[in-house]
Design a protein around this motif. Structure first.
Motif, short mmCIF file in Angstrom:
data_model
loop_
_atom_site.label_atom_id
_atom_site.label_comp_id
_atom_site.label_asym_id
_atom_site.label_seq_id
_atom_site.Cartn_x
_atom_site.Cartn_y
_atom_site.Cartn_z
N THR A 1 0.52 -1.42 0.04
CA THR A 1 -0.38 0.12 0.35
C THR A 1 1.38 0.90 -0.07
OG1 THR A 1 -0.21 -0.13 1.84
CG2 THR A 1 -1.97 -1.02 0.99
N LEU A 2 0.17 2.44 -0.04
CA LEU A 2 1.50 3.20 -0.35
C LEU A 2 -0.21 4.38 0.76
CD1 LEU A 2 3.18 5.21 -2.16
CD2 LEU A 2 1.74 5.84 -3.03
N ILE A 3 1.10 5.34 1.57
CA ILE A 3 1.08 6.58 2.49
C ILE A 3 1.46 8.02 1.50
CG2 ILE A 3 0.61 7.34 5.05
CD1 ILE A 3 -1.09 5.17 4.36
N TYR A 4 0.24 8.72 1.60
CA TYR A 4 0.99 10.08 0.83
C TYR A 4 0.99 10.99 1.92
CZ TYR A 4 2.24 14.23 -2.29
OH TYR A 4 2.17 14.95 -3.28
N ASN A 5 1.20 11.04 2.95
CA ASN A 5 1.25 12.48 4.15
C ASN A 5 1.89 13.33 3.81
OD1 ASN A 5 3.86 12.28 4.94
ND2 ASN A 5 3.43 10.09 6.93
N SER A 6 1.98 15.04 4.51
CA SER A 6 2.17 16.20 4.32
C SER A 6 3.86 15.63 3.92
CB SER A 6 2.02 16.87 5.41
OG SER A 6 1.75 16.16 6.58
N TYR A 7 4.21 15.27 5.21
CA TYR A 7 6.10 14.89 4.31
C TYR A 7 6.81 13.74 3.59
CZ TYR A 7 6.35 18.26 9.37
OH TYR A 7 6.93 19.04 9.89
N SER A 8 5.95 13.21 3.63
CA SER A 8 6.86 12.30 3.04
C SER A 8 6.07 11.33 2.41
CB SER A 8 6.97 11.26 3.46
OG SER A 8 6.47 10.30 5.02
N LEU A 9 6.65 10.08 1.59
CA LEU A 9 5.74 9.06 0.65
C LEU A 9 6.13 7.99 1.08
CD1 LEU A 9 3.63 9.28 -2.39
CD2 LEU A 9 5.22 8.97 -3.04
N GLN A 10 5.15 6.84 1.73
CA GLN A 10 5.47 5.37 1.97
C GLN A 10 4.56 4.49 1.38
OE1 GLN A 10 4.49 6.34 6.35
NE2 GLN A 10 5.84 8.28 6.28
N ILE A 11 5.73 3.63 1.23
CA ILE A 11 5.24 2.73 0.43
C ILE A 11 5.23 1.31 1.70
CG2 ILE A 11 6.23 0.17 -0.40
CD1 ILE A 11 6.44 1.65 -2.99
N VAL A 12 3.88 0.85 1.67
CA VAL A 12 4.55 -0.52 2.95
C VAL A 12 3.95 -1.41 2.24
CG1 VAL A 12 3.31 -0.49 5.14
CG2 VAL A 12 2.59 1.96 4.43
N SER A 13 4.72 -2.13 2.79
CA SER A 13 4.53 -3.55 2.59
C SER A 13 4.18 -5.07 3.76
CB SER A 13 6.03 -4.12 2.21
OG SER A 13 7.09 -4.58 3.26
N HIS A 14 3.17 -5.74 3.64
CA HIS A 14 2.48 -6.71 4.31
C HIS A 14 2.52 -7.42 4.47
CE1 HIS A 14 -0.04 -2.58 5.45
NE2 HIS A 14 -0.36 -2.55 3.19
N GLU A 15 3.06 -8.62 5.32
CA GLU A 15 3.26 -9.63 5.89
C GLU A 15 1.31 -10.28 5.34
OE1 GLU A 15 5.49 -11.58 5.30
OE2 GLU A 15 6.62 -10.40 5.08
N PRO A 16 1.38 -12.16 5.45
CA PRO A 16 -0.07 -12.25 5.12
C PRO A 16 -0.60 -12.28 6.60
CG PRO A 16 1.43 -13.96 4.46
CD PRO A 16 2.43 -12.97 4.62
N PHE A 17 -1.79 -12.00 6.32
CA PHE A 17 -3.08 -11.37 7.85
C PHE A 17 -3.84 -12.19 7.56
CE2 PHE A 17 -7.42 -10.16 8.63
CZ PHE A 17 -7.56 -9.11 9.61
N SER A 18 -3.53 -13.47 8.97
CA SER A 18 -3.83 -14.34 9.24
C SER A 18 -5.55 -14.78 9.22
CB SER A 18 -4.10 -15.17 10.85
OG SER A 18 -4.15 -13.51 11.81
N SER A 19 -6.23 -13.77 10.76
CA SER A 19 -7.64 -13.65 10.25
C SER A 19 -8.16 -12.30 10.95
CB SER A 19 -8.89 -15.03 10.61
OG SER A 19 -7.80 -15.20 12.44
N ALA A 20 -9.68 -12.04 10.37
CA ALA A 20 -10.24 -10.91 11.47
C ALA A 20 -10.43 -11.32 13.93
CB ALA A 20 -11.42 -10.72 10.77
N GLU A 21 -10.70 -12.63 13.01
CA GLU A 21 -11.08 -13.13 14.53
C GLU A 21 -9.63 -13.59 14.86
OE1 GLU A 21 -12.39 -17.21 16.28
OE2 GLU A 21 -12.15 -17.18 14.42
N GLU A 22 -8.19 -13.94 15.00
CA GLU A 22 -7.14 -13.70 14.53
C GLU A 22 -6.45 -12.62 15.68
OE1 GLU A 22 -2.82 -15.01 16.40
OE2 GLU A 22 -4.28 -15.98 15.72
N ALA A 23 -6.52 -12.04 14.58
CA ALA A 23 -6.82 -10.19 14.95
C ALA A 23 -7.38 -9.64 16.43
CB ALA A 23 -6.78 -9.11 14.02
N ILE A 24 -8.19 -9.96 16.24
CA ILE A 24 -9.05 -9.50 17.33
C ILE A 24 -8.91 -10.06 19.37
CG2 ILE A 24 -11.79 -9.49 18.40
CD1 ILE A 24 -12.34 -9.01 15.69
#
Length: 661
Positions: free
Chosen positions: A585-608
């Motif tokens: 994903t990409l984040i563009y805020n007032s100071y910088s442009l940042q590329i974010v790489s993500h590892e696999p997501f297990s599940s919403a249940e695991e996150a909660i």
């Protein structure tokens, strides 16, 4: 108002109708002046954060999570604010509470012995976090995000007067009252959702919401609830858009892909498409055919042997129908230059071979009972009935029509946003780097003009009346956007669907990428594209997806010294073996442009339950020493125009050309 001091009376009189309309909104010098002061102040606020995602392909759980956590922005805000005041476990819990307030509170209510104390502590923390995330916005903008039920209370709590002990008691009493009347849970849910909205000012989706993953409909519902979103269509999106318009070949393609990934329930259960006619037809025609080449890719889904067999038969039936329907369009539209895709007529039905590009191949599957060798593209009567019923069902799906209408209202083939050019796939180029041209309705188009024209035609295909030339041509263009060589959404010279099903030799499966992908590191090509779209070569970026970046093989998403950013990193599980990660994903805020790489997501249940987040790595692509302000954005340019108009209105008031009310 120095810049308007030389405005002549003639100029004012030429614009008097517009100024009179404006005066209805600002009926006095004082009101117009107050708005000018307000807008000038907004121009100097920091630029809002933009969030870019692409190629989510129906993977709703990681998509929703990344949306809720703002690609890690919320976690960073918590770290900045509570760095030395909270334990790591408390920060994780707070982040999870913001992401999933309803589910987390339900879990906590069963575990906490003193739930009121939990509410009290975390309400204060959430108010502080909300205050921190809202600091770059005006009060009026923040107010729009506040739920009506708690609007007044939240405004009071977000703007405290710390100089008075009486005020502190007042704020404390608000919190205690919310708890006493048993509204703490609702308050926490509401303020958590406000925080989610505040961390991202605008969301950009760079295409391919549909296909492969299990629930694109949930993604569409989520986008429709988002406060500020735009969409650049992907080839998989335009496929479903054409299907919703009633284009039979798009319908066949969409259902074929659903069958290929054992996702027919997307059409049947979630969009209410009646697949019984197709299933009945498939069982009748292919009852003794194992349809080996059409057995679905089930992944980790629990699909029974009998269900696989039925899906394989439906898969083959709709694929053959697709190849026939494609032949009809190719013959109807010679300007598409796709005669090489007329494959059914290249088959020797007696010996089960096909001649392609001067070479003869043995077919893996020679059972084609519905194909007439003398007229291979003609649908049988039974196929015609199936297609007719599917068209009716797709056009009659209320939910699908709602989603596709949203794609048209919020979407486009490309978008210029804050000096960046956003599109899904590519700019169609020739091998020498020049823009690829195509004749449409007796006129040649290329570059930006070609993309503009195709968008207009696609809209005509959806919105124009039935049985009109514009409707039919536009629907055909929506198919071409899915698979044509001049489509910026597709970006290849061929789509070898038939070959992959029927020919074993991989040489026949080859699809050549548009030269754009070979020239992405070339400064001259970049400069030509930037000029075509009116971009600043030193400041702008091209942002797109479509072709997964093979991160595990060392490929970088940053191309052409940062001028092109490719953020397809494999949200779809089907691509994660290739990319080695689970999305960029990409984040563009007032100071910088940042590329974010993500590892696999297990599940919403695991996150909660376990308060686990997606493991993400951020790379700063570009850092601005001077902070970008609203005045540096597209929104800022519009505000400047509003200010100019209001200043003209002031002059008209002061000259007596318009009377105050």
């Amino acid at each position: 108002m120095k810049e308007l001091s030389t405005v002549s009376d003639d100029y004012l009189m030429n614009n008097i109708k517009y100024l009179k309309l404006l005066s209805k909104q600002y009926p006095s010098i004082s009101k117009a002046s107050a708005e000018i002061i307000n807008l000038e102040a907004i121009l100097n606020l920091p630029k809002g954060t933009e969030h870019f995602l692409t190629d989510v392909h129906g993977e709703y759980e990681p998509f929703v999570h990344v949306l809720r956590n703002g690609s890690g922005v919320i976690k960073r805000k918590i770290e900045e604010l509570f760095a030395n005041n909270l334990r790591e476990s408390e920060k994780k819990m707070l982040a999870t509470l913001v992401y999933y307030p309803e589910q987390k509170l339900e879990l906590i209510s069963k575990e906490e012995t003193d739930i009121d104390d939990f509410y009290r502590i975390n309400m204060y923390r959430l108010i502080e976090l909300c205050r921190y995330t809202s600091s770059k916005y005006t009060r009026s903008k923040v107010r729009k995000f506040l739920p009506e039920e708690f609007r007044y209370i939240m405004e009071e709590l977000l703007h405290p007067d710390n100089s008075s002990d009486h005020k502190q008691e007042y704020y404390h009493s608000i919190i205690e009252t919310i708890i006493d009347i048993d509204r703490a849970k609702e308050f926490i849910i509401a303020i958590s959702k406000v925080i989610q909205k505040l961390v991202v000012d605008r969301l950009h989706i760079l295409g391919d919401i549909y296909d492969r993953g299990p629930r694109p409909d949930i993604i569409m519902d989520t986008l429709m609830e988002h406060h500020s979103v735009d969409i650049q269509w992907g080839n998989h999106d335009v496929l479903w858009m054409g299907a919703a318009a009633g284009q039979p070949v798009n319908i066949a393609n969409a259902l074929r892909i659903c069958a290929r990934y054992a996702n027919l329930d997307i059409a049947e259960d979630f969009y209410g498409i009646n697949l019984l006619p197709l299933a009945t037809f498939a069982i009748e025609v292919y009852k003794d055919d194992p349809c080996k080449e059409f057995i679905p890719k089930v992944g980790d889904q629990d699909v029974s042997k009998s269900e696989k067999s039925l899906i394989a038969k439906m898969h083959k039936a709709i694929s053959v129908i697709q190849f026939k329907l494609e032949g009809e369009i190719i013959k109807r539209r010679p300007e598409f230059e796709m005669n090489h895709r007329l494959l059914l007529e290249k088959i020797n039905y007696e010996d089960g071979t096909i001649n392609l590009k001067g070479k003869t191949y043995k077919l893996k599957d020679n059972n084609l009972p519905t194909v007439d060798p003398k007229n291979p593209y003609k649908l049988t009567k039974s196929e015609e009935i199936v297609v007719e019923k599917l068209v009716s069902s797709f056009k009659g799906s209320e939910k699908l029509q709602k989603h596709v209408s949203f794609l048209f209202s919020k979407g486009s083939i490309y978008l210029k946003a804050n000096s960046n050019l956003l599109f899904h796939g590519c700019i169609p180029l020739n091998a020498d780097g020049s823009f690829m041209s195509m004749k449409l309705q007796n006129k040649e188009y290329k570059g930006k003009e070609l993309m503009d024209k195709m968008e207009v035609l696609a809209r005509e295909g959806y919105f124009f009346a039935e049985n009109t030339y514009q409707k039919q041509y536009g629907m055909d263009i929506m198919w071409y956007l899915w698979t044509g060589k001049c489509s910026s959404l597709f970006g290849k010279d061929d789509m070898t669907t038939f070959e992959r099903y029927f020919i074993a030799e991989k040489e026949a499966h080859k699809e050549n990428k548009n030269p754009y992908y070979l020239l992405r590191e070339d400064d001259e090509m970049c400069e030509r594209v930037y000029e075509e779209f009116g971009l600043d070569f030193e400041e702008s970026h091209i942002i797109n997806g479509h072709v997964p970046v093979e991160s595990k093989n060392g490929e970088s998403p940053i191309k052409a010294n940062g001028r092109i950013l490719v953020i397809d990193g494999g949200f779809s599980k089907a691509y994660q073996n290739k990319t080695g990660i689970a999305g960029y994903t990409l984040i563009y805020n007032s100071y910088s442009l940042q590329i974010v790489s993500h590892e696999p997501f297990s599940s919403a249940e695991e996150a909660i339950v376990n308060e686990s987040d997606i493991l993400s790595t951020t790379v700063v692509v570009e850092h601005k020493v001077k902070r970008r302000r609203v005045k540096d954005t597209d929104a800022g340019e519009k505000i400047k125009e509003e200010i100019k108009d209001l200043k003209m209105l002031l002059i008209a008031y002061r000259k007596g050309l318009i009377k105050e009310r």
